[in-house]
Design a protein around this motif. Structure first.
Motif, PDB file in Angstrom:
ATOM      1  N   GLN B   1       7.916 -10.363   6.032  1.00 19.02           N
ATOM      2  CA  GLN B   1       6.482 -10.234   6.263  1.00 19.02           C
ATOM      3  C   GLN B   1       5.750 -10.244   4.925  1.00 19.02           C
ATOM      4  N   PHE B  34      -9.451 -10.033  13.704  1.00 18.65           N
ATOM      5  CA  PHE B  34      -8.927  -8.674  13.720  1.00 18.65           C
ATOM      6  C   PHE B  34      -8.646  -8.201  12.297  1.00 18.65           C
ATOM      7  N   SER B  36      -9.465  -5.652   9.291  1.00 15.98           N
ATOM      8  CA  SER B  36     -10.032  -4.329   9.053  1.00 15.98           C
ATOM      9  C   SER B  36      -9.870  -3.957   7.587  1.00 15.98           C
ATOM     10  N   TYR B  93      -4.266  -8.467  12.083  1.00 12.71           N
ATOM     11  CA  TYR B  93      -3.277  -8.728  13.131  1.00 12.71           C
ATOM     12  C   TYR B  93      -2.672 -10.087  12.815  1.00 12.71           C
ATOM     13  N   SER B  96       2.282 -11.389  17.674  1.00  6.10           N
ATOM     14  CA  SER B  96       3.245 -10.406  18.178  1.00  6.10           C
ATOM     15  C   SER B  96       4.415 -10.191  17.236  1.00  6.10           C
ATOM     16  N   ASP B  97       4.722 -11.160  16.391  1.00  8.21           N
ATOM     17  CA  ASP B  97       5.835 -10.989  15.454  1.00  8.21           C
ATOM     18  C   ASP B  97       5.417 -10.336  14.136  1.00  8.21           C
ATOM     19  N   ASN B  98       4.132 -10.285  13.896  1.00  8.44           N
ATOM     20  CA  ASN B  98       3.590  -9.728  12.642  1.00  8.44           C
ATOM     21  C   ASN B  98       2.407  -8.844  13.017  1.00  8.44           C
ATOM     22  N   PHE B  99       2.696  -7.854  13.832  1.00  5.23           N
ATOM     23  CA  PHE B  99       1.661  -7.114  14.545  1.00  5.23           C
ATOM     24  C   PHE B  99       0.572  -6.592  13.626  1.00  5.23           C
ATOM     25  N   VAL B 100       0.982  -6.026  12.487  1.00  6.36           N
ATOM     26  CA  VAL B 100       0.031  -5.525  11.499  1.00  6.36           C
ATOM     27  C   VAL B 100       0.522  -5.929  10.115  1.00  6.36           C
ATOM     28  N   PHE B 102      -0.749  -5.560   5.943  1.00  3.19           N
ATOM     29  CA  PHE B 102      -1.708  -5.008   4.989  1.00  3.19           C
ATOM     30  C   PHE B 102      -1.775  -5.870   3.728  1.00  3.19           C
TER      31      PHE B 102
END
Lengths: 120, 111
Positions: B1, B34, B36, B93, B96-100, B102
């Motif tokens: 990731q 998405f 933030s 976001y 689904s494979d890298n939900f969050v 930073f």
């Protein structure tokens, strides 16, 4: 007002399992398809998402940690938990729990964080 | 990731503006609204200041604003104040494979 509080050992030995809990107050952990998560900050580094769990039990994990992470929900205690296996010194960090807003994917409420050190 | 890319530091004098960039890919920042932003003072919990690219939670001053163009999101802090000195993190976001995911964080210094 929603509040979250992390709890667990502050010291874990290398190769063992780090276990933390997050107690939620001010809302039911199982309400309205809610989602909860764990984030950490290693010394001198940035925030790193560890994993999230929805109230229905579906889990999502950081691909780099997926093989060592398990999250779970304890509805009667209004808590969710983190287990991180086979820890090393690199897992030393402040661990935060937080609520993830499902519709817009932001962490809107956070715990104060708890420092976990990995050392023999 | 892969983390989103932020500049390590930014600075400005009181009253000035500072803009922080957050660069991702079409699989995260560019693909969803998405994004933030969080303000993090040492030894405190991170605080949500922008969500959904441009929205401010209740209680966050309108000096903080967010935007996005393509794969890059930005946070602007206008009318810098001493209490704005903190680390700022973006998040997105990523499916689904890298939900969050930073960003690496940007340290803002008020000169």
């Amino acid at each position: 007002q929603l509040q979250l509080q992390e709890s667990g050992p502050g010291l874990v030995r290398p190769s063992e399992t780090l276990s933390l809990s997050c107690t939620v107050s001010g809302a039911s952990i199982s309400s309205d398809d809610s989602c909860w998560g764990w984030i950490r900050q290693s010394p001198g580094k940035g925030l790193e998402w560890i994993g999230s769990i929805r109230s229905g039990g579906r889990t999502y994990y950081n691909p780099s940690l997926k093989s060592r992470v398990t999250t779970s929900i304890d509805t009667p205690k209004n808590q969710f938990s983190l287990q991180l296996r086979s820890v090393t010194a690199a897992d030393t960090a402040v661990y935060f729990c937080a609520r993830l807003a499902v519709s817009t994917r932001e962490f809107d409420f956070w715990g104060q964080g708890t420092l976990v050190s990995v050392s023999s | 990731q892969s983390a989103l890319t932020q500049p390590p530091s930014a600075s400005g004098s009181p009253g000035q503006s500072v803009t922080i960039s957050c660069t991702g890919t079409s699989s995260d920042v560019g693909g969803y609204d998405f994004v933030s932003w969080y303000q993090h003072h040492p030894d405190k919990a991170p605080k949500l200041i922008i969500y959904g690219v441009t929205k401010r939670p209740s209680g966050v001053p309108d000096r903080f604003s967010g935007s996005k163009s393509g794969n890059t999101a930005s946070l602007t802090v206008s009318g810098l104040q001493a209490e704005d000195e903190a680390d700022y993190y973006c998040s997105s976001y990523g499916g689904s494979d890298n939900f969050v995911v930073f960003g690496g964080g940007t340290k803002v210094t008020v000169l």
